[in-house]
Design a protein around this motif. Structure first.
Motif, PDB file in Angstrom:
ATOM      1  N   CYS A  68      -5.056   6.415  37.795  1.00 31.34           N
ATOM      2  CA  CYS A  68      -4.036   5.434  37.428  1.00 31.34           C
ATOM      3  C   CYS A  68      -4.454   4.031  37.869  1.00 31.34           C
ATOM      4  O   CYS A  68      -4.718   3.803  39.053  1.00 31.34           O
ATOM      5  CB  CYS A  68      -2.702   5.795  38.060  1.00 31.34           C
ATOM      6  N   PRO A  69      -4.518   3.060  36.931  1.00 29.16           N
ATOM      7  CA  PRO A  69      -4.998   1.722  37.289  1.00 29.16           C
ATOM      8  C   PRO A  69      -3.877   0.715  37.554  1.00 29.16           C
ATOM      9  O   PRO A  69      -4.148  -0.485  37.610  1.00 29.16           O
ATOM     10  CB  PRO A  69      -5.775   1.323  36.031  1.00 29.16           C
ATOM     11  N   SER A  70      -2.634   1.173  37.717  1.00 29.20           N
ATOM     12  CA  SER A  70      -1.520   0.237  37.852  1.00 29.20           C
ATOM     13  C   SER A  70      -1.583  -0.510  39.181  1.00 29.20           C
ATOM     14  O   SER A  70      -2.154  -0.028  40.169  1.00 29.20           O
ATOM     15  CB  SER A  70      -0.186   0.977  37.741  1.00 29.20           C
TER      16      SER A  70
ATOM     17  N   PRO B  96      -2.183  -1.362  32.857  1.00 27.48           N
ATOM     18  CA  PRO B  96      -2.449   0.031  32.491  1.00 27.48           C
ATOM     19  C   PRO B  96      -2.626   0.252  30.997  1.00 27.48           C
ATOM     20  O   PRO B  96      -3.502   1.027  30.582  1.00 27.48           O
ATOM     21  CB  PRO B  96      -1.217   0.768  33.039  1.00 27.48           C
ATOM     22  N   LYS B  97      -1.808  -0.407  30.182  1.00 27.59           N
ATOM     23  CA  LYS B  97      -1.945  -0.235  28.729  1.00 27.59           C
ATOM     24  C   LYS B  97      -3.307  -0.742  28.255  1.00 27.59           C
ATOM     25  O   LYS B  97      -3.991  -0.076  27.465  1.00 27.59           O
ATOM     26  CB  LYS B  97      -0.823  -0.973  28.004  1.00 27.59           C
ATOM     27  N   GLN B  98      -3.719  -1.915  28.733  1.00 25.06           N
ATOM     28  CA  GLN B  98      -5.022  -2.451  28.347  1.00 25.06           C
ATOM     29  C   GLN B  98      -6.157  -1.560  28.832  1.00 25.06           C
ATOM     30  O   GLN B  98      -7.177  -1.414  28.159  1.00 25.06           O
ATOM     31  CB  GLN B  98      -5.180  -3.860  28.912  1.00 25.06           C
ATOM     32  N   ASN B  99      -5.974  -0.925  29.985  1.00 28.14           N
ATOM     33  CA  ASN B  99      -6.999  -0.041  30.531  1.00 28.14           C
ATOM     34  C   ASN B  99      -7.171   1.237  29.724  1.00 28.14           C
ATOM     35  O   ASN B  99      -8.146   1.966  29.916  1.00 28.14           O
ATOM     36  CB  ASN B  99      -6.691   0.298  31.996  1.00 28.14           C
ATOM     37  N   ARG B 100      -6.219   1.509  28.829  1.00 22.64           N
ATOM     38  CA  ARG B 100      -6.365   2.678  27.955  1.00 22.64           C
ATOM     39  C   ARG B 100      -7.183   2.367  26.709  1.00 22.64           C
ATOM     40  O   ARG B 100      -7.566   3.295  25.986  1.00 22.64           O
ATOM     41  CB  ARG B 100      -4.987   3.201  27.528  1.00 22.64           C
ATOM     42  N   THR B 101      -7.435   1.080  26.447  1.00 22.29           N
ATOM     43  CA  THR B 101      -8.084   0.732  25.186  1.00 22.29           C
ATOM     44  C   THR B 101      -9.249  -0.250  25.323  1.00 22.29           C
ATOM     45  O   THR B 101     -10.213  -0.170  24.556  1.00 22.29           O
ATOM     46  CB  THR B 101      -7.052   0.121  24.209  1.00 22.29           C
TER      47      THR B 101
ATOM     48  N   ARG C 162     -13.592   6.338  30.359  1.00 20.13           N
ATOM     49  CA  ARG C 162     -13.613   4.879  30.464  1.00 20.13           C
ATOM     50  C   ARG C 162     -13.618   4.509  31.937  1.00 20.13           C
ATOM     51  O   ARG C 162     -13.070   5.236  32.763  1.00 20.13           O
ATOM     52  CB  ARG C 162     -12.375   4.232  29.832  1.00 20.13           C
ATOM     53  N   LYS C 163     -14.182   3.372  32.263  1.00 18.98           N
ATOM     54  CA  LYS C 163     -13.971   2.818  33.588  1.00 18.98           C
ATOM     55  C   LYS C 163     -12.602   2.158  33.600  1.00 18.98           C
ATOM     56  O   LYS C 163     -11.966   1.982  32.555  1.00 18.98           O
ATOM     57  CB  LYS C 163     -15.058   1.802  33.931  1.00 18.98           C
ATOM     58  N   ALA C 164     -12.131   1.793  34.767  1.00 26.04           N
ATOM     59  CA  ALA C 164     -10.873   1.061  34.885  1.00 26.04           C
ATOM     60  C   ALA C 164     -11.141  -0.295  35.522  1.00 26.04           C
ATOM     61  O   ALA C 164     -11.905  -0.388  36.489  1.00 26.04           O
ATOM     62  CB  ALA C 164      -9.876   1.846  35.736  1.00 26.04           C
ATOM     63  N   TRP C 165     -10.535  -1.317  34.958  1.00 25.46           N
ATOM     64  CA  TRP C 165     -10.580  -2.638  35.568  1.00 25.46           C
ATOM     65  C   TRP C 165      -9.288  -2.834  36.338  1.00 25.46           C
ATOM     66  O   TRP C 165      -8.212  -2.968  35.748  1.00 25.46           O
ATOM     67  CB  TRP C 165     -10.724  -3.729  34.514  1.00 25.46           C
ATOM     68  N   LEU C 166      -9.365  -2.829  37.655  1.00 23.64           N
ATOM     69  CA  LEU C 166      -8.172  -2.991  38.483  1.00 23.64           C
ATOM     70  C   LEU C 166      -7.771  -4.447  38.600  1.00 23.64           C
ATOM     71  O   LEU C 166      -6.646  -4.750  38.999  1.00 23.64           O
ATOM     72  CB  LEU C 166      -8.408  -2.392  39.874  1.00 23.64           C
ATOM     73  N   GLU C 167      -8.677  -5.341  38.267  1.00 24.98           N
ATOM     74  CA  GLU C 167      -8.384  -6.771  38.272  1.00 24.98           C
ATOM     75  C   GLU C 167      -8.445  -7.280  36.836  1.00 24.98           C
ATOM     76  O   GLU C 167      -9.472  -7.179  36.182  1.00 24.98           O
ATOM     77  CB  GLU C 167      -9.404  -7.534  39.139  1.00 24.98           C
ATOM     78  N   GLY C 168      -7.330  -7.785  36.341  1.00 24.48           N
ATOM     79  CA  GLY C 168      -7.354  -8.448  35.046  1.00 24.48           C
ATOM     80  C   GLY C 168      -6.799  -7.661  33.881  1.00 24.48           C
ATOM     81  O   GLY C 168      -6.508  -8.240  32.828  1.00 24.48           O
TER      82      GLY C 168
END
Length: 334
Positions: free
Chosen positions: A103-105, A185-190, A176-182
């Motif tokens: 979870c990247p939130s 969560p929705k953007q991290n899915r796509t 996918r990797k997750a970007w925790l900065e920038g």
């Protein structure tokens, strides 16, 4: 109430429906169970700390026995609290317990759980070890390829090796990797690009481990392709947005006999669950909000969804609303 049950999770992960916040509650899981009898289903993520402090465990943990096989997904970084969560999962009759490391939130990051733990394999290992020692249930982990600049095949391998030695029995890898900065969560899915080849490479390098792939599997054919190189295929938003798209998976993945499944039959199968929910003071909309994507791409679908939405949201909506909606579909041959 606590439901005694013998774990039946072996092989179910060949096809699974991902844990999704505000989506995979008990009502949606009962819906999906009408479509696939064999898929592994997941709860929404429950934070271990919330379980520890809750005086409403029945509200958080109760489920319908037909939901099996069922995995309880938890988030946290405290081995003691996660061990307690594993004991609860066993006592309530879940088939396995899954640790969220994906979870990247910002909330997860602030609580030191979810994807940020990818950078702390030793901490994850301590958590998994505590969970594995606390109950006989399989302990599995759902995670990303990496996070931010902590992202390479070597780091991924180090994470998986360390956590597998601690007792994790399966790794579900969101490709996918997750970007925790920038990114939210929705953007991290796509936005982070899919890298299925890296999950395949992980399986090739660690053939003894059970590796399930998640991310970008939009159709049954995608899952069948993924199963040629990985042990399991997990679908997420595509299952929620298009439930009936997956009606052939028991036949395709598990070798079950073909069976006819249509929208009216799915709703008919939900009626006992809906009746129980209403008898406990629940609202019909709690279930019906998940049904709006059940009918799509046919004449009258939009009108049917609108009509069901209006009627089911009324405070006094009863079982007849669902019965009439099912009858409308049956009359239309759907």
């Amino acid at each position: 109430m606590i439901v005694p049950f013998t774990p039946q999770v072996d092989g179910a992960y060949r096809f699974s429906v991902a844990p999704m916040l505000d989506c995979t509650d008990r009502h949606f899981r009962v819906l999906m169970r009408q479509i696939s009898r064999r898929a592994l289903l997941y709860t929404e993520m429950l934070v271990a700390q919330a379980l520890h402090h809750s005086n409403r465990l029945d509200h958080l943990l109760d489920f319908d026995i037909i939901e099996h096989p069922l995995s309880l997904q938890v988030g946290g970084d405290d081995p003691k609290m996660l061990a307690e969560a594993a004991r609860l999962a066993d006592a309530w009759g879940y088939d396995e317990i899954n640790l969220n490391v994906g979870c990247p939130s910002s909330r997860a990051k602030a609580g030191n759980f979810g994807a940020c733990l990818m950078a702390k394999p030793d901490q994850v290992a301590r958590c998994v070890e505590a969970m594995a020692m606390a109950s006989p249930l399989p302990v599995t982990v759902k995670h990303r390829l990496g996070i931010d600049d902590f992202d390479s095949d070597a780091l991924l391998m180090t994470f998986v090796d360390r956590v597998s030695l601690a007792g994790a029995t399966r790794f579900t890898v969101h490709a996918r990797k997750a970007w925790l900065e920038g990114l939210d969560p929705k953007q991290n899915r796509t936005i982070p690009p899919l890298q299925h080849q890296r999950v395949t490479h992980l399986k090739q390098q660690r053939p003894q481990l059970t590796i399930e792939i998640n991310g970008g599997l939009e159709h049954p054919a995608d899952c069948l392709t993924a199963l040629q190189t990985c042990d399991g295929a997990m679908v997420g938003r595509a299952a929620y947005a298009h439930p009936l798209r997956w009606k052939s998976m028991d036949e395709l993945v598990y070798g079950e006999e073909p069976r006819s499944i249509n929208a009216s039959q799915v709703i008919g199968g939900l009626l006992p669950h809906a009746e129980t929910h209403l008898s406990r003071g629940g609202r019909l909309w709690d279930l019906c909000r998940h049904l709006l994507q059940l009918v799509e791409g046919v004449p009258g679908a939009k009108s049917w969804r609108r009509d069901l939405g209006i009627k089911a949201q009324k405070a006094d909506a009863d079982l007849t609303v669902l019965q009439k909606a099912a009858q409308q579909l049956e009359d239309a041959g759907l």
